[in-house]
Design a protein around this motif. Structure first.
Motif, PDB file in Angstrom:
ATOM      1  N   ALA A 135      49.244  17.353 -18.575  1.00  0.00           N
ATOM      2  CA  ALA A 135      49.018  16.466 -17.434  1.00  0.00           C
ATOM      3  C   ALA A 135      49.150  15.005 -17.849  1.00  0.00           C
ATOM      4  O   ALA A 135      49.720  14.181 -17.110  1.00  0.00           O
ATOM      5  CB  ALA A 135      47.637  16.726 -16.834  1.00  0.00           C
ATOM      6  N   THR A 139      52.040  12.677 -16.364  1.00  0.00           N
ATOM      7  CA  THR A 139      51.646  11.511 -15.570  1.00  0.00           C
ATOM      8  C   THR A 139      52.276  10.238 -16.112  1.00  0.00           C
ATOM      9  O   THR A 139      52.726   9.371 -15.347  1.00  0.00           O
ATOM     10  CB  THR A 139      50.117  11.378 -15.562  1.00  0.00           C
ATOM     11  OG1 THR A 139      49.544  12.559 -15.001  1.00  0.00           O
ATOM     12  CG2 THR A 139      49.678  10.179 -14.728  1.00  0.00           C
ATOM     13  N   PRO A 241      48.017  14.029 -11.808  1.00  0.00           N
ATOM     14  CA  PRO A 241      47.368  14.977 -12.724  1.00  0.00           C
ATOM     15  C   PRO A 241      46.941  16.276 -12.057  1.00  0.00           C
ATOM     16  O   PRO A 241      47.148  17.364 -12.611  1.00  0.00           O
ATOM     17  CB  PRO A 241      46.151  14.189 -13.234  1.00  0.00           C
ATOM     18  CG  PRO A 241      46.517  12.766 -13.073  1.00  0.00           C
ATOM     19  CD  PRO A 241      47.345  12.721 -11.833  1.00  0.00           C
ATOM     20  N   LEU A 245      48.292  19.985 -12.970  1.00  0.00           N
ATOM     21  CA  LEU A 245      47.369  21.065 -13.325  1.00  0.00           C
ATOM     22  C   LEU A 245      47.540  22.268 -12.418  1.00  0.00           C
ATOM     23  O   LEU A 245      47.509  23.418 -12.872  1.00  0.00           O
ATOM     24  CB  LEU A 245      45.926  20.545 -13.259  1.00  0.00           C
ATOM     25  CG  LEU A 245      45.514  19.515 -14.307  1.00  0.00           C
ATOM     26  CD1 LEU A 245      44.090  19.048 -14.060  1.00  0.00           C
ATOM     27  CD2 LEU A 245      45.646  20.086 -15.708  1.00  0.00           C
TER      28      LEU A 245
END
Length: 270
Positions: A135, A139, A241, A245
């Motif tokens: 993540a 990002t 994020p 996920l």
């Protein structure tokens, strides 16, 4: 997987620094606006008045205060991700995941069917080990390709606005020069001197009004930059994020359920 962990750590460090710099800029701008709100303006002899600069700046000041709180939350969010990354890199997590994978492979190779609890542990272990690194890296890539330009432009605009407000506030609040020569004191009652002072006061009042309008325009422009920065950090700390996920969890669950479900079903039938 150390390269992935190191890249994720660098990404989180960069995000934390950006969030803290923006938080500091927001606090500095809030201080400048609060100072400007308390500015008293003397328009000149004969036209003395206290200009309600505070009423002009009050809405934008509320926005800047809320923006500062959001940036503090963003900074804390990056810090939490760094802690979770450190936990995922711990040898205990690595050992536990290794044992779970070995157990899963053992059940799968023996063809006895993988228990549900082991499947759940494997998904949990993989997420604990790799969710935050993936993540964080994802990002940062999204930021570099889509958000960095807006961030740099808006952050620069905040700094420029703060400097402009300081200059305008100093010019608006510039004290009237009340030093007078002895000759001027003797002519204080002269109506010509009074008229001249009145004219100067009117000119200064017009100049002050112009600078106040410039101040209003300056703080009005910064609202767009603040909203843009809020969007950037909202995407960085929440939307992207969580989306990564969710995709990672769905991918792991889909792959493992296909492997286990398919293999386990055949074994039971046999």
């Amino acid at each position: 997987f150390s390269p992935l962990d190191n890249t994720a750590s660098e990404s989180l460090d960069a995000g934390t620094k950006r969030a803290f710099v923006t938080f500091a800029s927001a606090r500095a701008l809030n201080g400048v606006i609060s100072f400007a709100q308390g500015t008293e303006v003397n328009a000149g002899v004969g036209l003395s008045a206290t200009l309600a600069v505070g009423e002009v700046l009050d809405p934008i000041n509320d926005l800047v205060e809320q923006f500062g709180q959001l940036m503090l939350i963003a900074t804390v969010s990056f810090g939490v991700q760094e802690v979770l990354l450190a936990l995922g890199r711990d040898w205990v997590v690595k050992l536990a995941l290794t044992l779970i994978v070995l157990g899963w492979l053992g059940y799968h190779l023996l063809g006895s069917g993988v228990p549900r609890w082991l499947n759940a542990l494997l998904i949990l272990g993989l997420m604990a080990r790799f969710a935050i690194p993936v993540a964080a890296v994802g990002t940062e890539l999204v930021f570099q390709h889509f958000l960095e330009e807006d961030y740099l432009a808006s952050e620069s605009a905040l700094t420029s606005t703060r400097s402009s407000m300081v200059e305008l506030t100093e010019e608006i609040a510039e004290p009237r020069d009340e030093s007078r020569s002895p000759a001027a004191d003797e002519e204080e009652s002269d109506w010509i001197a009074d008229a001249l002072d009145t004219f100067k006061g009117a000119a200064r009042a017009m100049d002050v009004n112009g600078r106040v309008e410039a101040l209003k325009a300056t703080v009005g422009d910064v609202a767009d930059d603040i909203v843009r920065l809020i969007v950037v950090f909202l995407l960085q700390t929440l939307v992207v994020p969580v989306g990564i996920l969710w995709l990672l969890y769905g991918l792991v669950r889909h792959v493992l359920s296909g492997q286990i479900g398919g293999g386990g079903g055949r074994d039971r039938t046999e």
